[in-house]
Design an enzyme around this catalytic site. Sequence first.
Site, PDB file in Angstrom:
ATOM      1  N   LEU A   1       1.924  -6.915  67.011  1.00 15.26           N
ATOM      2  CA  LEU A   1       1.766  -5.772  67.908  1.00 15.26           C
ATOM      3  C   LEU A   1       0.634  -4.856  67.454  1.00 15.26           C
ATOM      4  O   LEU A   1      -0.152  -4.368  68.267  1.00 15.26           O
ATOM      5  CB  LEU A   1       3.076  -4.988  67.996  1.00 15.26           C
TER       6      LEU A   1
ATOM      7  N   ARG B   1       9.859   2.423  66.466  1.00 14.80           N
ATOM      8  CA  ARG B   1      11.251   2.854  66.349  1.00 14.80           C
ATOM      9  C   ARG B   1      11.284   4.376  66.179  1.00 14.80           C
ATOM     10  O   ARG B   1      10.482   4.951  65.454  1.00 14.80           O
ATOM     11  CB  ARG B   1      11.946   2.182  65.156  1.00 14.80           C
TER      12      ARG B   1
ATOM     13  N   GLU C   1      19.285   6.375  70.961  1.00 12.81           N
ATOM     14  CA  GLU C   1      19.014   5.855  72.309  1.00 12.81           C
ATOM     15  C   GLU C   1      20.275   5.237  72.895  1.00 12.81           C
ATOM     16  O   GLU C   1      20.905   4.409  72.206  1.00 12.81           O
ATOM     17  CB  GLU C   1      17.897   4.805  72.255  1.00 12.81           C
TER      18      GLU C   1
ATOM     19  N   HIS D   1      11.814   4.021  76.196  1.00 14.09           N
ATOM     20  CA  HIS D   1      11.863   2.738  75.484  1.00 14.09           C
ATOM     21  C   HIS D   1      11.603   1.576  76.442  1.00 14.09           C
ATOM     22  O   HIS D   1      12.396   0.624  76.531  1.00 14.09           O
ATOM     23  CB  HIS D   1      13.206   2.544  74.782  1.00 14.09           C
TER      24      HIS D   1
END
Length: 316
Positions: free
Chosen positions: A158, A234, A263, A284
């Site tokens: 990523l 995160r 979350e 998210h």
Amino acid sequence: MSQPQIVFLDRDTLPVPVHRPASPHQWIEYPASSVAQAAERLGGAAVAITNKVPITAEVLAAAPLLKLVAVAATGYNIIDLDACRARGVAVCNIRDYAIHGVAEHTLMLLLALARQLPAYRADVQDGAWQRAPGFCHFGAPMRDLAGLRLCLIGAGALGQATAHLARAFGMDVRFVERRGADTVRDGYLDFDSALASADVLSLHCPLTDDTRNLIDAAALARMKPGALLLNTARGGLVDEAALLAALQTGHLGGAGIDVLHEEPPRRGNPLLDVSLPNLIVTPHVAWASEQTMQRLAGQLTDNIDAFLKGEPRNLV
């Protein structure tokens, strides 16, 4: 001989079709599960699928037949790995499925902040352009990405994908060495130098005991005045109260956040209690394009099938 039971504890977290494994099995799925419900529902399971339901030592103790926990995500901090290993339960996760989606979402947040999209949208809605004396309305100062330094914490798939997109915009891209590392790898910046020099700091690392609250009040204070912070990794990586303070004092130029410490944020969150033009919070969803979720679902099935065939993959 009975077929192995596969139990998906939180099916509603993956709103795309999930093909069943080719190996013989029994399939049971629940829209959502609490930890207590997970302990009850995994009593006869050989495979547990979880996206966000924690698999604790207590859950494992109630699941004597469990052989595999298949995490329907990349992050596996909700799994008690020590307890799994002690009981001989394998754990696998999803890898490299959201490379395009997360990188694109990160760049979207960056572009929106650098070009002051929320502020200008609000100005137009408030009639500022209609009242402007000239052909355009000059509001919040904008920045080009070209020439800005982007420092990336996390050099996995990523982080690398985000770096690739950023270089296409002409950014000076640097990766950041682990905090407190004795040596700095070639091409990397040490943690403190990155904080001090970054025009944009973007987080792409896992949440561990070492990275929890990595960006705290002290780290934010060391950041370059006016810098932007992006977090699509995160929520626990960032001290959210300290981040809000840095935005409100004007030290930080802006923040783009796709993840929060809790979350969903049912008990509230300081970042959701304010309306700031230089703060963007998305729920998210960097990973949640249809194409990305379908890749995740396919890999999830493949992971389980491989395990049932005696060829486990993506083990953590």
